[in-house]
Scaffold this active site. Structure first.
Site, PDB file in Angstrom:
ATOM      1  N   GLU A   1      -7.777 -16.511  -3.235  1.00 30.89           N
ATOM      2  CA  GLU A   1      -7.369 -15.118  -3.030  1.00 30.89           C
ATOM      3  C   GLU A   1      -8.597 -14.273  -2.698  1.00 30.89           C
ATOM      4  O   GLU A   1      -9.339 -13.860  -3.600  1.00 30.89           O
ATOM      5  CB  GLU A   1      -6.732 -14.561  -4.306  1.00 30.89           C
ATOM      6  CG  GLU A   1      -5.481 -15.286  -4.750  1.00 30.89           C
ATOM      7  CD  GLU A   1      -4.609 -14.402  -5.634  1.00 30.89           C
ATOM      8  OE1 GLU A   1      -3.463 -14.161  -5.240  1.00 30.89           O
ATOM      9  OE2 GLU A   1      -5.075 -13.925  -6.681  1.00 30.89           O
TER      10      GLU A   1
ATOM     11  N   ASN B   1       3.208 -13.384  -8.823  1.00 35.82           N
ATOM     12  CA  ASN B   1       2.397 -12.800  -9.891  1.00 35.82           C
ATOM     13  C   ASN B   1       2.816 -11.332 -10.012  1.00 35.82           C
ATOM     14  O   ASN B   1       2.450 -10.513  -9.173  1.00 35.82           O
ATOM     15  CB  ASN B   1       0.911 -12.928  -9.549  1.00 35.82           C
ATOM     16  CG  ASN B   1       0.024 -12.245 -10.580  1.00 35.82           C
ATOM     17  OD1 ASN B   1       0.507 -11.807 -11.627  1.00 35.82           O
ATOM     18  ND2 ASN B   1      -1.269 -12.144 -10.287  1.00 35.82           N
TER      19      ASN B   1
ATOM     20  N   GLU C   1      -8.593  -9.953 -10.841  1.00 31.83           N
ATOM     21  CA  GLU C   1      -8.447  -8.725 -11.635  1.00 31.83           C
ATOM     22  C   GLU C   1      -8.937  -8.942 -13.063  1.00 31.83           C
ATOM     23  O   GLU C   1      -9.472  -8.023 -13.694  1.00 31.83           O
ATOM     24  CB  GLU C   1      -6.972  -8.260 -11.593  1.00 31.83           C
ATOM     25  CG  GLU C   1      -6.649  -7.652 -10.226  1.00 31.83           C
ATOM     26  CD  GLU C   1      -5.211  -7.812  -9.771  1.00 31.83           C
ATOM     27  OE1 GLU C   1      -4.332  -8.086 -10.611  1.00 31.83           O
ATOM     28  OE2 GLU C   1      -4.969  -7.656  -8.561  1.00 31.83           O
TER      29      GLU C   1
ATOM     30  N   GLY D   1      -3.598  -6.641  -2.395  1.00 33.80           N
ATOM     31  CA  GLY D   1      -3.008  -5.311  -2.542  1.00 33.80           C
ATOM     32  C   GLY D   1      -3.452  -4.323  -1.471  1.00 33.80           C
ATOM     33  O   GLY D   1      -3.235  -3.127  -1.591  1.00 33.80           O
TER      34      GLY D   1
ATOM     35  N   SER E   1      -1.897 -10.112  -0.010  1.00 32.11           N
ATOM     36  CA  SER E   1      -1.002  -9.460   0.948  1.00 32.11           C
ATOM     37  C   SER E   1      -0.111 -10.434   1.713  1.00 32.11           C
ATOM     38  O   SER E   1       0.133 -10.255   2.900  1.00 32.11           O
ATOM     39  CB  SER E   1      -1.804  -8.569   1.908  1.00 32.11           C
ATOM     40  OG  SER E   1      -2.455  -7.533   1.184  1.00 32.11           O
TER      41      SER E   1
ATOM     42  N   HIS F   1      -7.851 -15.005 -12.443  1.00 28.83           N
ATOM     43  CA  HIS F   1      -7.478 -14.036 -11.399  1.00 28.83           C
ATOM     44  C   HIS F   1      -8.605 -13.019 -11.226  1.00 28.83           C
ATOM     45  O   HIS F   1      -9.242 -12.618 -12.203  1.00 28.83           O
ATOM     46  CB  HIS F   1      -6.165 -13.331 -11.768  1.00 28.83           C
ATOM     47  CG  HIS F   1      -5.601 -12.574 -10.612  1.00 28.83           C
ATOM     48  ND1 HIS F   1      -6.075 -11.340 -10.244  1.00 28.83           N
ATOM     49  CD2 HIS F   1      -4.635 -12.893  -9.714  1.00 28.83           C
ATOM     50  CE1 HIS F   1      -5.415 -10.936  -9.168  1.00 28.83           C
ATOM     51  NE2 HIS F   1      -4.537 -11.863  -8.829  1.00 28.83           N
TER      52      HIS F   1
ATOM     53  N   GLY G   1       1.728 -11.156  -4.883  1.00 29.30           N
ATOM     54  CA  GLY G   1       1.772 -10.007  -5.788  1.00 29.30           C
ATOM     55  C   GLY G   1       2.882  -9.056  -5.382  1.00 29.30           C
ATOM     56  O   GLY G   1       4.061  -9.282  -5.645  1.00 29.30           O
ATOM     57  N   GLY G   2       2.507  -7.972  -4.693  1.00 34.28           N
ATOM     58  CA  GLY G   2       3.428  -6.885  -4.365  1.00 34.28           C
ATOM     59  C   GLY G   2       4.769  -7.327  -3.789  1.00 34.28           C
ATOM     60  O   GLY G   2       5.828  -6.847  -4.213  1.00 34.28           O
TER      61      GLY G   2
ATOM     62  N   LYS H   1       1.871  -9.211 -12.144  1.00 30.46           N
ATOM     63  CA  LYS H   1       0.825  -8.342 -12.717  1.00 30.46           C
ATOM     64  C   LYS H   1       1.473  -7.452 -13.785  1.00 30.46           C
ATOM     65  O   LYS H   1       2.388  -7.920 -14.470  1.00 30.46           O
ATOM     66  CB  LYS H   1       0.128  -7.564 -11.601  1.00 30.46           C
ATOM     67  CG  LYS H   1      -0.335  -8.506 -10.477  1.00 30.46           C
ATOM     68  CD  LYS H   1      -1.226  -7.885  -9.463  1.00 30.46           C
ATOM     69  CE  LYS H   1      -1.609  -8.939  -8.430  1.00 30.46           C
ATOM     70  NZ  LYS H   1      -2.558  -8.458  -7.435  1.00 30.46           N
TER      71      LYS H   1
HETATM   72  P1  13P Z   1      -0.816  -8.906  -3.310  1.00 30.24           P
HETATM   73  O1  13P Z   1       0.186  -9.900  -2.773  1.00 30.24           O
HETATM   74  O2  13P Z   1      -0.159  -7.674  -3.865  1.00 30.24           O
HETATM   75  O3  13P Z   1      -1.916  -8.635  -2.351  1.00 30.24           O
HETATM   76  O4  13P Z   1      -1.489  -9.604  -4.601  1.00 30.24           O
HETATM   77  C1  13P Z   1      -2.026 -10.871  -4.467  1.00 30.24           C
HETATM   78  C2  13P Z   1      -2.405 -11.373  -5.820  1.00 30.24           C
HETATM   79  O5  13P Z   1      -3.361 -10.920  -6.412  1.00 30.24           O
HETATM   80  C3  13P Z   1      -1.573 -12.426  -6.427  1.00 30.24           C
HETATM   81  O6  13P Z   1      -2.183 -12.962  -7.556  1.00 30.24           O
END
Ligand code: 13P
Length: 252
Positions: A167, A9, A97, A173, A212, A95, A233-234, A11
């Site tokens: 999640e 993802n 967010e 993050g 993470s 999600h 994500g990251g 983002k």
């Molecule tokens: P991180 O891997 O950056 O923690 O993000 C997870 C996420 O929200 C994937 O949708």
């Protein structure tokens, strides 16, 4: 276990120009892995470039969101048909967010999931508790409610095309991953919830962990019984690091 599914993802990261160099690098890095389904969810504006950059590779594309409406006066929205036309097979819905910043409710998550399924696409439905929920010992209650609400109206037949992503918000993050045991506890509860909703079909729904996930913790998470993949994500923003997470899910 079903074939694991590792999804990136991005983002609001990776422009179309950046995607042009990312895509061939990832495609080359995972070319020898055929026992893991690899999915990438770029921002809408980079999807077309991703499709071209992945070429003939088996990497699948996903939207990060989708409208529940088929078309019309919905400024800023993107429909199922638009994503499909670009070659997307999946879309992320619910999600945390979007729940937090855009007020996305379980009812909308369900409407989006149903629109995707009706349009021949596969929803990745996200659930997860906040730090306050966890501290108040409400994790399973919150996750179960999101599951029932977000999957309302989905039939056992359609469940075959479903992916659920657990999640925990406090792990997103933050570098603070859930321990494999703690993640498995919730995944086990999600599995039971899916079986209650869909019977046997609930056993085959793939449940991803997100929050993470990194190259050095992926294997231990993936070793858990009810963890069938990851939503990253990251660590997905660098093709080499994402590829090593994919490799951790591969049996070879
Ligand atoms: P991180 O891997 O950056 O923690 O993000 C997870 C996420 O929200 C994937 O949708």
């Amino acid at each position: 276990m079903s074939r694991p599914i590792i999804a990136a993802n991005f983002k609001m990261n990776v422009t179309a120009g950046e995607m042009a160099s990312y895509a061939p690098r990832l495609a080359a890095a995972v070319a020898d892995i055929d026992d893991v389904e690899v999915v990438v969810a770029p921002p809408f504006t980079s999807i077309d470039r991703a499709a071209r950059g992945f070429g003939n590779s088996a990497i699948r594309l996903a939207g990060q969101d989708v409208s529940e409406q088929p078309h019309g006066a919905f400024t800023g929205e993107v429909s199922v048909a638009m994503l499909r036309e670009l070659g997307c097979r999946y879309a992320i819905v619910g999600h945390s967010e979007r729940r937090l910043h855009e007020g996305e409710t379980d009812a909308r998550v369900s409407a989006k999931a149903l629109a995707l399924l009706a349009g021949g696409m596969r929803p990745i439905v996200c659930v997860g508790e906040s730090l306050a929920d966890r501290e108040q010992d409400r994790t399973l209650e919150v996750v179960n409610a999101q599951l029932r609400g977000g999957l309302a109206g989905v039939s056992a037949d359609q469940a075959r095309d479903l992916v659920v992503a657990y999640e925990p918000i406090w792990a997103i993050g933050t570098g603070r991953t859930a321990t494999p045991e703690l993640a498995q506890e919730v995944h086990g509860a999600v599995r039971e919830g899916l079986q209650a909703l869909f019977g046997d079909a609930g056993t085959d729904v793939r449940i991803q962990y997100g929050g993470s996930v990194k190259p050095d913790n992926a294997a231990a998470l993936m070793a858990q019984r009810d963890i069938d993949g990851a939503l990253v994500g990251g660590a997905s923003l660098d093709p080499a690091s994402f590829a090593s997470i994919v490799r951790a899910a591969s049996s070879r």
